[in-house]
Design a protein around this motif. Structure first.
Motif, PDB file in Angstrom:
ATOM      1  N   GLU A  30      15.695 -21.217 -21.095  1.00  0.00           N
ATOM      2  CA  GLU A  30      14.926 -21.895 -22.270  1.00  0.00           C
ATOM      3  C   GLU A  30      13.498 -21.851 -21.788  1.00  0.00           C
ATOM      4  O   GLU A  30      13.214 -21.337 -20.702  1.00  0.00           O
ATOM      5  CB  GLU A  30      15.470 -23.190 -22.209  1.00  0.00           C
ATOM      6  CG  GLU A  30      16.983 -23.421 -22.150  1.00  0.00           C
ATOM      7  CD  GLU A  30      17.387 -22.839 -23.455  1.00  0.00           C
ATOM      8  OE1 GLU A  30      16.876 -22.916 -24.676  1.00  0.00           O
ATOM      9  OE2 GLU A  30      18.728 -22.523 -23.556  1.00  0.00           O
ATOM     10  N   PRO A  31      12.500 -22.008 -22.720  1.00  0.00           N
ATOM     11  CA  PRO A  31      11.132 -22.139 -22.507  1.00  0.00           C
ATOM     12  C   PRO A  31      10.883 -22.930 -21.393  1.00  0.00           C
ATOM     13  O   PRO A  31       9.544 -22.602 -20.504  1.00  0.00           O
ATOM     14  CB  PRO A  31      10.541 -22.369 -23.828  1.00  0.00           C
ATOM     15  CG  PRO A  31      11.449 -21.984 -24.678  1.00  0.00           C
ATOM     16  CD  PRO A  31      12.839 -22.214 -24.219  1.00  0.00           C
ATOM     17  N   ASP A  32      11.410 -23.995 -21.154  1.00  0.00           N
ATOM     18  CA  ASP A  32      11.140 -24.875 -20.177  1.00  0.00           C
ATOM     19  C   ASP A  32      11.513 -24.535 -18.669  1.00  0.00           C
ATOM     20  O   ASP A  32      11.519 -25.136 -17.477  1.00  0.00           O
ATOM     21  CB  ASP A  32      11.422 -26.266 -20.338  1.00  0.00           C
ATOM     22  CG  ASP A  32      12.919 -26.603 -20.277  1.00  0.00           C
ATOM     23  OD1 ASP A  32      13.806 -25.680 -20.089  1.00  0.00           O
ATOM     24  OD2 ASP A  32      13.257 -27.581 -20.648  1.00  0.00           O
ATOM     25  N   GLY A  33      12.382 -23.206 -18.619  1.00  0.00           N
ATOM     26  CA  GLY A  33      12.985 -22.942 -17.426  1.00  0.00           C
ATOM     27  C   GLY A  33      14.388 -23.177 -17.059  1.00  0.00           C
ATOM     28  O   GLY A  33      15.160 -22.726 -16.153  1.00  0.00           O
ATOM     29  N   ASP A  34      14.935 -24.186 -17.841  1.00  0.00           N
ATOM     30  CA  ASP A  34      16.399 -24.778 -17.928  1.00  0.00           C
ATOM     31  C   ASP A  34      17.073 -23.434 -18.348  1.00  0.00           C
ATOM     32  O   ASP A  34      16.815 -22.592 -19.079  1.00  0.00           O
ATOM     33  CB  ASP A  34      16.628 -25.840 -18.686  1.00  0.00           C
ATOM     34  CG  ASP A  34      16.230 -27.265 -18.075  1.00  0.00           C
ATOM     35  OD1 ASP A  34      15.743 -27.136 -16.809  1.00  0.00           O
ATOM     36  OD2 ASP A  34      16.090 -28.144 -18.940  1.00  0.00           O
TER      37      ASP A  34
END
Length: 120
Positions: A30-34
């Protein structure tokens, strides 16, 4: 409607054969790194998965990560005599820019090294 697909295979370069029985996890980043688990599979006798990891509308533009759990394979097929494998889990993070394309991400590995490329 997309027609692309994501495939992989694993080759044991130490013994010159396909690597059967390796667990593979596919994650969407995901864009947040998740990370979100997208698929879990194992290689067959030919070192491939029985079908594409993703195909059609399921393959989207974005960042993905394949994790190849090679430690058990090397323990069963010769890890160079080490009690603790040098390469246990091999992650390969890559981007999909065109979901209509075929992305083939092979892993060529030995107990001590690995390489990958975008195949056809």
């Amino acid at each position: 409607m997309t027609s692309g697909r994501l495939t992989t295979h694993v080759l044991d370069t130490a013994h010159g054969r396909p690597a059967a029985g390796i667990t593979i996890l596919l994650w969407a980043i995901e864009p947040d790194g998740d990370r979100s688990l997208v698929a879990r599979t194992r290689t067959n006798a030919d070192g491939r998965t029985d079908g594409p990891l993703l195909e059609g509308a399921a393959l989207r533009t974005g960042v993905y990560e394949l994790e190849f759990a090679t430690g058990d394979y090397w323990a069963a097929h010769g890890s160079g005599g080490d009690a603790l494998p040098f390469l246990d889990l091999i992650p390969i993070r890559f981007g999909v820019a065109d979901p209509d394309a075929h992305y083939h991400v092979p892993l060529l590995c030995s107990p001590w090294s690995y390489t990958t490329y975008r195949g056809s």
